[in-house]
Every structure is written in C-alpha cells, then in structure tokens.
Design a protein around this motif. Structure first.
Motif: not given
Length: 179
Positions: A69-88
C-alpha cells in the motif's frame, strides 16, 4: 558459477503479501524438470517445493500488505525479490529475474521475460514462492473466515469479491487496491 533465479507471486492478489523466492541450483542435477508454478498442480508443487528446499540454496523474501500500500505493488515485489536474494545462505555470482524489470540495487542481474520457461532456477523459485504463499493464505483462512482464502488465495474471484462486499476488508487486504 552460482546463478540465482528469482520469481515472485501474489502481485494480482487483493489480500496477503507478495512473496519472492531465490533459488540456486548450481551443478547438482535435479530429478525434476521444473515449470512455472501456475502450470504445476498443487500436489506436484508441494512435492517439488520440499525437494528444492532440501537440495538447493533457497531464500524467501516478503513484502507486507502495508509495504504494498505504501510503495505500490511493483516496488513492493522488487523489495521482496531483494530480500529473497539477501536471505540466500550463499552469495550468487549472477542473478536472473523473471520479468522485464531488475529490482534496484541488484548487481550482476538480468531480467528475462518468461524466464521460468528458459531457466530452471527461475521455475524452481516460482514453485517455492507459490507453495510458500499458498500455505500462508490457507493459514490466513483459519483466522479470516468467510473470504475463502483457502480456495482463492486472495485473488479477485467472484466469491472473494462477494465476501468483501458483505464482510468488508480484513486486516490483510490491500487498502490501495480498487476492489
């Protein structure tokens, strides 16, 4: 070379987070040929997701409903992708992302349209992300009765829209989405 495939699920959903997974298969041979999670049955997805987590490097990233809601869904999806990489558990040498955009801040990354058709790492990430998110939405169904999350996983089905009209939005619905 450690290549991480990254994919997300939940962009078009009205409720729940966006989930991304990053998978590094490496030189190991898989006993499965992975396909896009939407082209894989729920039963097969569960078997393959468990196999992937057991045999390969996996990272999960989540962007919450508030972040969407704060960022928009595209930016939020990118944030989740970065977090996935960081969690490897290991750092990849290269990152391949399903889609047309590379999330800001990812180095040595390439976007691949229909990447889940061409790269097993991305298809595996798709399976893990969908399995994780589906389980989460089934758990939410036990808390938020009447929205049919166990069936629709938060997507805009007729039953889900009718439930929203009757019950209103729950705490896990995306308030920025027009419903």
């Amino acid at each position: 070379m450690k290549i991480a495939g990254v994919d997300e699920v939940g962009i078009g959903s009205l409720a729940g987070p966006v989930i991304s997974a990053a998978v590094i298969i490496g030189k190991k041979k898989s006993e499965y040929f992975f396909k896009d999670s939407k082209k894989t049955s729920q039963k097969k997805r569960a078997i393959q997701a468990k196999y992937i987590k057991k045999n390969f490097y996996v990272g999960i990233g989540i962007a919450s409903m508030n972040e969407i809601d704060k960022l928009n869904v595209l930016k939020a999806s990118h944030l989740s992708m970065v977090r996935a990489i960081q969690n490897l558990p290991v750092n990849p040498d290269k990152i391949i992302v399903d889609g047309i955009h590379i999330p800001q801040g990812l180095k040595d990354a390439e976007a691949v349209v229909k990447g889940d058709e061409y790269h097993q790492e991305i298809a595996a990430a798709s399976i893990v992300a969908k399995y994780f998110r589906d389980k989460l939405m089934i758990d939410y169904a036990k808390i938020y009765h009447g929205y049919f999350f166990e069936k629709n996983k938060g997507y805009p089905t007729k039953d889900h829209k009718n439930a929203i009209n009757y019950l209103g939005l729950s705490n896990i619905h995306r308030k920025s989405f027009k419903i």
